[in-house]
Design an enzyme around this catalytic site. Structure first.
Site, mmCIF file in Angstrom:
data_model
loop_
_atom_site.group_PDB
_atom_site.id
_atom_site.type_symbol
_atom_site.label_atom_id
_atom_site.label_comp_id
_atom_site.label_asym_id
_atom_site.label_seq_id
_atom_site.Cartn_x
_atom_site.Cartn_y
_atom_site.Cartn_z
ATOM 1 N N ILE A 101 -7.489 73.301 -58.432
ATOM 2 C CA ILE A 101 -8.015 73.973 -59.621
ATOM 3 C C ILE A 101 -8.113 72.915 -60.713
ATOM 4 O O ILE A 101 -7.176 72.138 -60.915
ATOM 5 C CB ILE A 101 -7.095 75.130 -60.031
ATOM 6 C CG1 ILE A 101 -7.154 76.191 -58.925
ATOM 7 C CG2 ILE A 101 -7.503 75.689 -61.399
ATOM 8 C CD1 ILE A 101 -6.494 77.489 -59.230
ATOM 9 N N LEU A 102 -9.254 72.874 -61.382
ATOM 10 C CA LEU A 102 -9.514 71.801 -62.332
ATOM 11 C C LEU A 102 -9.272 72.280 -63.761
ATOM 12 O O LEU A 102 -9.545 73.438 -64.090
ATOM 13 C CB LEU A 102 -10.958 71.321 -62.180
ATOM 14 C CG LEU A 102 -11.276 70.777 -60.780
ATOM 15 C CD1 LEU A 102 -12.780 70.716 -60.552
ATOM 16 C CD2 LEU A 102 -10.637 69.406 -60.596
ATOM 17 N N HIS A 150 -18.706 76.012 -51.956
ATOM 18 C CA HIS A 150 -17.712 77.073 -51.768
ATOM 19 C C HIS A 150 -18.125 77.891 -50.542
ATOM 20 O O HIS A 150 -19.300 78.255 -50.410
ATOM 21 C CB HIS A 150 -17.652 77.955 -53.012
ATOM 22 C CG HIS A 150 -16.658 79.059 -52.871
ATOM 23 N ND1 HIS A 150 -15.301 78.838 -52.935
ATOM 24 C CD2 HIS A 150 -16.812 80.392 -52.627
ATOM 25 C CE1 HIS A 150 -14.665 79.982 -52.749
ATOM 26 N NE2 HIS A 150 -15.564 80.934 -52.563
ATOM 27 N N GLU A 203 -14.704 78.036 -65.212
ATOM 28 C CA GLU A 203 -14.333 79.243 -64.470
ATOM 29 C C GLU A 203 -14.497 78.986 -62.971
ATOM 30 O O GLU A 203 -15.589 78.618 -62.512
ATOM 31 C CB GLU A 203 -15.219 80.421 -64.905
ATOM 32 C CG GLU A 203 -14.640 81.754 -64.497
ATOM 33 C CD GLU A 203 -15.489 82.931 -64.976
ATOM 34 O OE1 GLU A 203 -15.216 84.053 -64.552
ATOM 35 O OE2 GLU A 203 -16.432 82.700 -65.762
ATOM 36 N N LEU A 204 -13.435 79.199 -62.208
ATOM 37 C CA LEU A 204 -13.408 78.859 -60.780
ATOM 38 C C LEU A 204 -14.549 79.538 -60.013
ATOM 39 O O LEU A 204 -14.711 80.764 -60.094
ATOM 40 C CB LEU A 204 -12.054 79.306 -60.201
ATOM 41 C CG LEU A 204 -11.818 78.980 -58.721
ATOM 42 C CD1 LEU A 204 -11.642 77.488 -58.512
ATOM 43 C CD2 LEU A 204 -10.591 79.745 -58.198
ATOM 44 N N GLU A 215 -23.390 74.377 -44.078
ATOM 45 C CA GLU A 215 -22.955 73.549 -45.211
ATOM 46 C C GLU A 215 -23.463 72.120 -45.048
ATOM 47 O O GLU A 215 -23.886 71.474 -46.006
ATOM 48 C CB GLU A 215 -21.430 73.546 -45.315
ATOM 49 C CG GLU A 215 -20.831 74.889 -45.698
ATOM 50 C CD GLU A 215 -19.331 74.804 -45.963
ATOM 51 O OE1 GLU A 215 -18.864 73.806 -46.523
ATOM 52 O OE2 GLU A 215 -18.618 75.761 -45.609
HETATM 53 C C1 GAR Z 1 -15.664 73.600 -46.504
HETATM 54 O O1 GAR Z 1 -15.882 74.751 -45.734
HETATM 55 C C2 GAR Z 1 -15.866 73.919 -47.971
HETATM 56 O O2 GAR Z 1 -16.860 74.878 -48.197
HETATM 57 C C3 GAR Z 1 -14.510 74.458 -48.348
HETATM 58 O O3 GAR Z 1 -13.593 73.670 -47.649
HETATM 59 C C4 GAR Z 1 -14.192 73.169 -46.451
HETATM 60 C C5 GAR Z 1 -14.034 71.672 -46.454
HETATM 61 O O4 GAR Z 1 -14.422 71.127 -45.239
HETATM 62 N N1 GAR Z 1 -14.300 74.381 -49.754
HETATM 63 C C6 GAR Z 1 -13.495 75.201 -50.428
HETATM 64 O O5 GAR Z 1 -12.855 76.086 -49.900
HETATM 65 C C7 GAR Z 1 -13.443 74.957 -51.913
HETATM 66 N N2 GAR Z 1 -12.773 76.025 -52.578
HETATM 67 P P1 GAR Z 1 -14.656 69.563 -45.115
HETATM 68 O O6 GAR Z 1 -13.415 68.884 -45.688
HETATM 69 O O7 GAR Z 1 -14.775 69.342 -43.644
HETATM 70 O O8 GAR Z 1 -15.904 69.213 -45.878
#
Ligand code: GAR
Length: 208
Positions: A92-93, A109, A143-144, A174
């Site tokens: 959290i930033l 996210h 805001e998160l 992703e």
């Molecule tokens: C990813 O699924 C990303 O969307 C999520 O963590 C994973 C990281 O994977 N991010 C969050 O949950 C942020 N709140 P990676 O380290 O293999 O890129």
């Protein structure tokens, strides 16, 4: 040449996807540094193997969130980035941090925002009986998980999914979406009006 700093906490597969796309597609950009708040983050091995500047800044060594973020800002700013990319950076930033990078920091996210901010997004989507899940690339604000949305990906939730199988399906999207969103930013293709982000040349901002 545009300068990118990527922050990670774990496996760093999104960081890898962005770095690989940057090299393979010949972006006019460089990953200047990969910074992890965890010394054991798997992504550090990839970064070191590629000869990238891999930096560990362990949050456990700091008395407060403010003190850690202040040091993190110094570590990032030493590389004068045009863009800061949060790639599985699980912190959290502070408002001071998000204000400092306003308009030049992206996050990914693992949900279709504004649904499921916070943690355990896939388990919660399954629990709620959702038929679709996904991920969002957005600008970071105080805001998160609430900043302007750059791109979203959607995948089906299958009847036998658990959080792991669903996470793997989302992660594949992703890895397509985040490099595209980063490239758009670096090429100045994003027009931001309030919460709305438009790709100037009309590339699709939805992935599936
Ligand atoms: C990813 O699924 C990303 O969307 C999520 O963590 C994973 C990281 O994977 N991010 C969050 O949950 C942020 N709140 P990676 O380290 O293999 O890129």
């Amino acid at each position: 040449m545009k300068r990118i700093v990527i922050l990670i906490s774990g496996g760093g597969s999104n960081m890898q996807a962005i770095h690989k796309a940057c090299v393979a597609e010949g972006w006019n950009a460089r990953v200047e540094a990969v910074i992890s708040n965890r010394p054991d983050a798997g992504g550090l091995d990839y970064a070191r193997g590629q000869g990238l500047n891999a930096i560990v800044l362990d949050h456990k060594g700091f008395a407060s969130r403010e003190a850690f973020d202040a040091e993190l800002m110094k570590a990032i700013d030493a590389h004068s980035p045009d863009l800061v990319v949060l790639a599985g950076f699980m912190r959290i930033l502070t408002p001071a941090f998000t204000a400092h990078y306003a308009g030049r920091i992206l996050n990914i996210h693992p949900s279709v925002l504004p649904a499921f901010t916070g943690l355990h997004t896939h388990a919660r989507a399954i629990e709620m009986g959702c038929k679709f899940a996904g991920a969002t690339v957005h600008f970071v604000t105080a805001e998160l998980d609430h900043g302007a949305i750059v791109a979203q990906a959607q995948v089906p939730v299958l009847p036998d999914d658990d959080a792991h199988t669903l996470a793997a399906r989302v992660l594949r999207q992703e890895h397509r979406m985040y490099p595209a969103a980063v490239r758009w930013f670096l090429e100045d293709q994003l027009e931001i009006r309030g919460l709305r982000v438009r790709h100037k040349a009309g590339e699709s901002q939805s992935f599936s």
